[in-house]
Design a protein around this motif. Sequence first.
Motif, mmCIF file in Angstrom:
data_model
loop_
_atom_site.group_PDB
_atom_site.id
_atom_site.type_symbol
_atom_site.label_atom_id
_atom_site.label_comp_id
_atom_site.label_asym_id
_atom_site.label_seq_id
_atom_site.Cartn_x
_atom_site.Cartn_y
_atom_site.Cartn_z
ATOM 1 N N PRO B 44 0.823 -1.222 0.000
ATOM 2 C CA PRO B 44 0.000 0.000 0.000
ATOM 3 C C PRO B 44 0.847 1.258 0.000
ATOM 4 C CG PRO B 44 -0.099 -1.122 2.125
ATOM 5 C CD PRO B 44 0.645 -2.027 1.207
ATOM 6 N N SER B 45 0.205 2.323 -0.389
ATOM 7 C CA SER B 45 0.882 3.616 -0.416
ATOM 8 C C SER B 45 1.387 3.971 0.980
ATOM 9 C CB SER B 45 -0.109 4.677 -0.906
ATOM 10 O OG SER B 45 0.564 5.868 -1.162
ATOM 11 N N GLY B 46 2.601 4.436 1.036
ATOM 12 C CA GLY B 46 3.178 4.830 2.315
ATOM 13 C C GLY B 46 3.812 3.692 3.073
ATOM 14 N N SER B 47 3.862 2.504 2.479
ATOM 15 C CA SER B 47 4.415 1.359 3.202
ATOM 16 C C SER B 47 5.943 1.364 3.204
ATOM 17 C CB SER B 47 3.887 0.057 2.592
ATOM 18 O OG SER B 47 4.191 0.012 1.204
ATOM 19 N N GLY B 48 6.573 2.221 2.396
ATOM 20 C CA GLY B 48 8.031 2.329 2.438
ATOM 21 C C GLY B 48 8.742 1.753 1.231
ATOM 22 N N LYS B 49 7.996 1.490 0.141
ATOM 23 C CA LYS B 49 8.599 0.881 -1.052
ATOM 24 C C LYS B 49 9.673 1.785 -1.664
ATOM 25 C CE LYS B 49 4.599 0.729 -3.164
ATOM 26 N NZ LYS B 49 3.745 1.378 -2.141
ATOM 27 N N THR B 50 9.307 3.021 -1.871
ATOM 28 C CA THR B 50 10.265 3.949 -2.482
ATOM 29 C C THR B 50 11.483 4.120 -1.576
ATOM 30 O OG1 THR B 50 8.544 5.112 -3.698
ATOM 31 C CG2 THR B 50 10.578 6.317 -3.316
ATOM 32 N N THR B 51 11.203 4.195 -0.285
ATOM 33 C CA THR B 51 12.305 4.349 0.671
ATOM 34 C C THR B 51 13.290 3.192 0.541
ATOM 35 O OG1 THR B 51 10.761 5.465 2.144
ATOM 36 C CG2 THR B 51 12.839 4.701 3.104
ATOM 37 N N LEU B 52 12.751 1.986 0.484
ATOM 38 C CA LEU B 52 13.614 0.807 0.361
ATOM 39 C C LEU B 52 14.374 0.824 -0.970
ATOM 40 C CD1 LEU B 52 14.634 -1.912 1.340
ATOM 41 C CD2 LEU B 52 12.549 -2.981 0.422
ATOM 42 N N LEU B 53 13.660 1.176 -2.025
ATOM 43 C CA LEU B 53 14.278 1.215 -3.353
ATOM 44 C C LEU B 53 15.426 2.237 -3.385
ATOM 45 C CD1 LEU B 53 13.536 -0.291 -5.992
ATOM 46 C CD2 LEU B 53 12.518 1.846 -6.780
ATOM 47 N N ASN B 54 15.185 3.379 -2.759
ATOM 48 C CA ASN B 54 16.226 4.408 -2.718
ATOM 49 C C ASN B 54 17.460 3.934 -1.963
ATOM 50 O OD1 ASN B 54 14.689 6.169 -4.192
ATOM 51 N ND2 ASN B 54 13.923 7.324 -2.418
ATOM 52 N N LEU B 55 17.236 3.123 -0.936
ATOM 53 C CA LEU B 55 18.383 2.607 -0.183
ATOM 54 C C LEU B 55 19.166 1.610 -1.038
ATOM 55 C CD1 LEU B 55 16.863 2.076 3.374
ATOM 56 C CD2 LEU B 55 18.424 3.880 2.606
ATOM 57 N N ILE B 56 18.438 0.749 -1.749
ATOM 58 C CA ILE B 56 19.106 -0.244 -2.605
ATOM 59 C C ILE B 56 19.878 0.449 -3.726
ATOM 60 C CG2 ILE B 56 18.717 -2.139 -4.239
ATOM 61 C CD1 ILE B 56 16.249 -2.914 -2.584
ATOM 62 N N GLY B 57 19.281 1.524 -4.255
ATOM 63 C CA GLY B 57 19.927 2.239 -5.352
ATOM 64 C C GLY B 57 21.002 3.212 -4.889
ATOM 65 N N GLY B 58 21.213 3.297 -3.599
ATOM 66 C CA GLY B 58 22.275 4.169 -3.106
ATOM 67 C C GLY B 58 21.933 5.644 -3.211
ATOM 68 N N LEU B 59 20.647 5.983 -3.131
ATOM 69 C CA LEU B 59 20.266 7.396 -3.158
ATOM 70 C C LEU B 59 20.193 7.954 -1.751
ATOM 71 C CD1 LEU B 59 17.441 7.507 -5.873
ATOM 72 C CD2 LEU B 59 19.805 8.280 -6.068
ATOM 73 N N ASP B 60 20.165 7.073 -0.781
ATOM 74 C CA ASP B 60 19.948 7.515 0.590
ATOM 75 C C ASP B 60 20.678 6.556 1.527
ATOM 76 O OD1 ASP B 60 18.977 9.128 2.534
ATOM 77 O OD2 ASP B 60 16.854 8.639 2.227
ATOM 78 N N VAL B 162 22.471 2.414 -20.431
ATOM 79 C CA VAL B 162 23.563 2.723 -21.339
ATOM 80 C C VAL B 162 24.938 2.515 -20.731
ATOM 81 C CG1 VAL B 162 23.705 5.201 -20.859
ATOM 82 C CG2 VAL B 162 24.228 4.355 -23.157
ATOM 83 N N ALA B 163 25.039 2.711 -19.422
ATOM 84 C CA ALA B 163 26.347 2.528 -18.791
ATOM 85 C C ALA B 163 26.541 1.091 -18.322
ATOM 86 C CB ALA B 163 26.516 3.508 -17.634
ATOM 87 N N ASP B 164 25.644 0.205 -18.741
ATOM 88 C CA ASP B 164 25.722 -1.218 -18.440
ATOM 89 C C ASP B 164 25.803 -1.514 -16.943
ATOM 90 O OD1 ASP B 164 25.686 -3.857 -19.162
ATOM 91 O OD2 ASP B 164 27.870 -3.998 -19.273
ATOM 92 N N PRO B 165 24.788 -1.069 -16.184
ATOM 93 C CA PRO B 165 24.809 -1.300 -14.731
ATOM 94 C C PRO B 165 24.431 -2.744 -14.399
ATOM 95 C CG PRO B 165 22.759 -0.273 -15.344
ATOM 96 C CD PRO B 165 23.542 -0.412 -16.619
ATOM 97 N N THR B 166 24.784 -3.186 -13.198
ATOM 98 C CA THR B 166 24.405 -4.524 -12.760
ATOM 99 C C THR B 166 22.953 -4.556 -12.316
ATOM 100 O OG1 THR B 166 25.736 -3.786 -10.896
ATOM 101 C CG2 THR B 166 26.453 -5.783 -12.035
ATOM 102 N N LEU B 167 22.496 -3.409 -11.826
ATOM 103 C CA LEU B 167 21.198 -3.376 -11.170
ATOM 104 C C LEU B 167 20.316 -2.261 -11.753
ATOM 105 C CD1 LEU B 167 19.608 -4.400 -8.620
ATOM 106 C CD2 LEU B 167 20.793 -2.603 -7.340
ATOM 107 N N LEU B 168 19.058 -2.638 -12.045
ATOM 108 C CA LEU B 168 18.098 -1.607 -12.467
ATOM 109 C C LEU B 168 17.070 -1.430 -11.364
ATOM 110 C CD1 LEU B 168 17.050 -2.345 -16.185
ATOM 111 C CD2 LEU B 168 18.596 -0.581 -15.331
ATOM 112 N N VAL B 169 16.853 -0.196 -10.912
ATOM 113 C CA VAL B 169 15.778 0.030 -9.959
ATOM 114 C C VAL B 169 14.719 0.899 -10.620
ATOM 115 C CG1 VAL B 169 17.272 -0.227 -7.939
ATOM 116 C CG2 VAL B 169 16.857 2.025 -8.866
ATOM 117 N N CYS B 170 13.456 0.420 -10.524
ATOM 118 C CA CYS B 170 12.380 1.104 -11.234
ATOM 119 C C CYS B 170 11.259 1.395 -10.248
ATOM 120 C CB CYS B 170 11.828 0.221 -12.362
ATOM 121 S SG CYS B 170 13.115 -0.595 -13.341
#
Lengths: 381, 233
Positions: B44-60, B162-170
């Motif tokens: 559900p909205s607000g459950s923390g999905k984006t937060t988790l994704l940002n951590l995996i992607g190294g944004l936070d 394009v930079a051939d990353p190992t991981l895609l976060v969407c």
Amino acid sequence: MKFFPLVWAGLWRKKLRTIFTLLAIVVAFLLFGMLQGVNSAFNATVEKANVNRLTVTSKINFTEALPYAYLTQIEAVPGVSAVAWFSWFGTYYQDAKNFVFSFPADPVRLFDMYPEYHIDKAQLDTFEHTRTGAVIGVELAKKYGWKIGDRVTLHSTIWTKADGTSDWPFDIVGTFEVPTDSSQANQFFFNHSYFDEGRSFGKGTVGWYIVRVSDPKLSAQVAIDIDKRFENSQDETKTQTEKEFQQSFLKQIGDINFIVTSILSAVFISLLFATGTTMMQSVRERIPELAVLKTLGFSNGRVLSLVLAESVLLCLIAAGLGLGLASLIFPALKNFIGVATLSRSVVATGVLFAVLMALITGLPPALRAQRLNIVDALAGR
Amino acid sequence: MSAPTLVSIRNVSKRYQRGKQSVEVLQNLDLDIGQGEFIALMGPSGSGKTTLLNLIGGLDHPSTGEIRVGSERIDSLSDGKLAKWRARHVGFVFQFYNLMPMLSAERNVELPLLLTSLSSAQRKRNVAAALTVVGLADRARHKPSELSGGQAQRVAIARALVADPTLLVCDEPTGDLDRHTADEILGLLQALNREHGKTIVMVTHDPKAAEYASRQLHMDKGALIDAGAINAA
Ligand SMILES: Nc1ncnc2c1ncn2[C@@H]1O[C@H](COP(=O)(O)OP(=O)(O)OP(=O)(O)O)[C@@H](O)[C@H]1O
Ligand SMILES: [Mg+2]
């Protein structure tokens, strides 16, 4: 360089706004180029002034005449190696807007005093021996198309003749060049004797004396000695180096330096606010885009320099256009200030100003972009 | 699960300070993602999905806990190092494409390559290749405003690749697209996963979209509620 398209695209994100900002800066730098150019032309005249020449004027006011009898007394002052004199003549040719810098002088003493004025020996001879003879600078000759043999009548705004008229006919007998400073080649010299005989008043006086000292180190002492000699007389004198004289002359037409600096400061300060606001707004609108760049791995420093580069680019383009325009317009001022080109130092100062302005206006938004938190910006917080 | 672990999350918590109140958005979370997986993260909205994704992607940075991607501990990297790490290892795709509006498709795709030492010719070649993979070679010169939503998202995927990353976060890559276009984009992601071996972590609200993934994860109130693999249809 590979970041250029990115910087360029950022700059033109809002075309109309960028164009308006650009125009404002262009106008400021045009103004800067014109004013500073005129100013530096005047200063250059002062700089070029000779240090072993002194100017002796009346202490009351430099437009006040001095007795011709002072000549022998000045010549007697130790350290004086030559003396010449001039008078104000204040003339125009045909129409009041055609101002001519004309001065009565002693031909031989004049060209001896100013070796930088180049004249043909035979022409100088003719000049000396022709009562109504006059020699003119090549620039002046060019301006009115005057040639040797022409008879030219100048109207004096100061001097009337015995017959009550103020029109003085002259015969052009020679031309001179001033290779070191072509602005000097717009003068018109004629015989003092013709002037003194013809005028209806003021006979036996001269406007001012020019004194050459045998050694520039003596200038200060010689100046004091001359002034001391005429102390407590009817006509006290004020002796200055040529440089001081020109400076005080320029002070009379207004402290150009001060005026120019005040105008330009006002323009640039208001411009700083305008450009600063534009840059800040432009960054604020692009917060999500800048956040994306950071997401892609652009470092904080890189984002900072991209934003700064934008404002540097904007200011440099505008300064380039403004100064370029100024240098195009400048030749038209030639007759007014005597210098036809925008000096290189003015251009260099302008470019420096542009970079400074870019840094001052670009830094706050650039810092904001640098500090931007990716996660918050992406979420629109 | 036989594939080697690519992402390993241990006891991660994330707290946000909201005024005087501290909100715990993720609580003691553990998760392993294998190399080559295609994960759908739901909840559900607000459950923390984006937060988790940002951590995996190294944004936070997490408040506590450990995050490893490959051999690297990214939770303790400085901002600068993390930026470099992202440039090399992660591709991002967002719900609203987040393309630079002033730049053409190819310039947008080129952006990550500007941070590499590739020559201009090499960059051009890689950009062309990435645009070909997403099927947009013929739209290289178009500005984002001249592209449809689906096309814009393809450009975004090309940029992520394009930079051939190992991981895609969407993050909700199909959230703004109609069913048909969404299916195309999801098919593309699936192909990237299957044929090019990209590990993908995708947040989605759409159960249909989640079916393209190899594993579905469900979050609620900052925790994973069903960590067990649910095989895609
Ligand atoms: N920077 C922040 N400051 C304060 N609260 C935050 C911050 N970031 C996220 N939150 C809160 O954390 C919670 C989880 O947010 P998150 O964006 O991860 O949710 P989500 O699962 O992605 O939701 P959605 O499906 O709506 O995108 C929300 O309650 C949100 O308000
Ligand atoms: Mg979200």
